[in-house]
Scaffold this active site. Structure first.
Site, PDB file in Angstrom:
ATOM      1  N   GLY A  11       0.834  -1.198   0.000  1.00 54.08           N
ATOM      2  CA  GLY A  11       0.000   0.000   0.000  1.00 54.08           C
ATOM      3  C   GLY A  11       0.868   1.247   0.000  1.00 54.08           C
ATOM      4  O   GLY A  11       2.027   1.216  -0.394  1.00 54.08           O
ATOM      5  N   CYS A  12       0.303   2.335   0.462  1.00 54.34           N
ATOM      6  CA  CYS A  12       1.012   3.617   0.500  1.00 54.34           C
ATOM      7  C   CYS A  12       2.351   3.470   1.220  1.00 54.34           C
ATOM      8  O   CYS A  12       2.400   3.025   2.363  1.00 54.34           O
ATOM      9  CB  CYS A  12       0.142   4.659   1.206  1.00 54.34           C
ATOM     10  SG  CYS A  12       0.956   6.250   1.387  1.00 54.34           S
ATOM     11  N   PHE A  13       3.426   3.849   0.545  1.00 54.25           N
ATOM     12  CA  PHE A  13       4.747   3.591   1.108  1.00 54.25           C
ATOM     13  C   PHE A  13       5.092   4.436   2.323  1.00 54.25           C
ATOM     14  O   PHE A  13       5.987   4.090   3.085  1.00 54.25           O
ATOM     15  CB  PHE A  13       5.850   3.645   0.061  1.00 54.25           C
ATOM     16  CG  PHE A  13       5.896   4.837  -0.872  1.00 54.25           C
ATOM     17  CD1 PHE A  13       5.420   6.095  -0.541  1.00 54.25           C
ATOM     18  CD2 PHE A  13       6.454   4.672  -2.133  1.00 54.25           C
ATOM     19  CE1 PHE A  13       5.503   7.163  -1.426  1.00 54.25           C
ATOM     20  CE2 PHE A  13       6.555   5.732  -3.031  1.00 54.25           C
ATOM     21  CZ  PHE A  13       6.073   6.984  -2.674  1.00 54.25           C
ATOM     22  N   TRP A  14       4.382   5.517   2.562  1.00 54.07           N
ATOM     23  CA  TRP A  14       4.692   6.357   3.729  1.00 54.07           C
ATOM     24  C   TRP A  14       4.525   5.589   5.034  1.00 54.07           C
ATOM     25  O   TRP A  14       5.400   5.589   5.882  1.00 54.07           O
ATOM     26  CB  TRP A  14       3.798   7.591   3.771  1.00 54.07           C
ATOM     27  CG  TRP A  14       3.941   8.545   2.634  1.00 54.07           C
ATOM     28  CD1 TRP A  14       5.012   8.703   1.794  1.00 54.07           C
ATOM     29  CD2 TRP A  14       2.959   9.487   2.201  1.00 54.07           C
ATOM     30  NE1 TRP A  14       4.757   9.689   0.879  1.00 54.07           N
ATOM     31  CE2 TRP A  14       3.504  10.192   1.096  1.00 54.07           C
ATOM     32  CE3 TRP A  14       1.682   9.804   2.634  1.00 54.07           C
ATOM     33  CZ2 TRP A  14       2.813  11.197   0.442  1.00 54.07           C
ATOM     34  CZ3 TRP A  14       0.990  10.808   1.975  1.00 54.07           C
ATOM     35  CH2 TRP A  14       1.551  11.488   0.889  1.00 54.07           C
TER      36      TRP A  14
END
Length: 162
Positions: A11-14
């Protein structure tokens, strides 16, 4: 013992990067893109889904502190590996669950771990995590690196389950 690396899309890498950086034995993290067809893609290009890249985190770890299987344990605890091309509100192939491997040994361990998680029925639905050889990794723009440290109130859709 030399450090090793793992390349993971969840998912979102952050949020993925933010959680991994808190794990003992993780030496460094870097966010970027992998698995697509475009050379040196930009975030804007990856967001369209047209490049086929996944948002990924390159994790360097000290195997004397945390094993590859330990890294995979964290990976499966921080996202839902049963949703195809989706994590929470993020939808698209760039948010797929994927383990890119750097050796035959990693590939076998990853496939075994996927099968173990699937057989455990921890998740109601089947695991859809892809396991494949690591392609070229493209580092994301500087503003994405350590994003949630630079932006503590930024978007975070990951939690580390027990």
């Amino acid at each position: 013992m030399a450090n090793e690396k793992a390349l993971l899309g969840a998912g979102c890498f952050w949020g993925v990067e933010h959680i991994f950086r808190t794990i003992p034995g993780i030496v460094s993290t870097e966010v970027g893109y992998a698995g697509g067809t475009t050379k040196n893609p930009t975030y804007q290009e990856v967001c369209t889904g047209a490049t086929d890249h996944a948002e990924v985190v390159l994790v360097e770890f000290d195997p004397s502190v945390i094993s590859y299987e330990g890294v995979l344990d964290v990976f499966f605890r921080l996202h839902d590996p049963t949703t195809l091309n989706r994590q929470h509100n993020d939808i698209g192939t760039q948010y797929r669950s994927v383990i890119f491997t750097y050796s035959e040994e990693q590939q076998q361990k990853a496939k075994d771990y996927v099968a173990k998680v699937d057989a455990s029925h921890v998740f109601k639905n089947p695991v859809v995590t892809q396991v494949m050889a690591a392609p070229e990794f493209f580092t994301a723009e500087a503003y994405h690196q350590d994003y949630l440290i630079k932006n503590p109130s930024g978007y975070m859709c990951h939690i580390l389950r027990p």
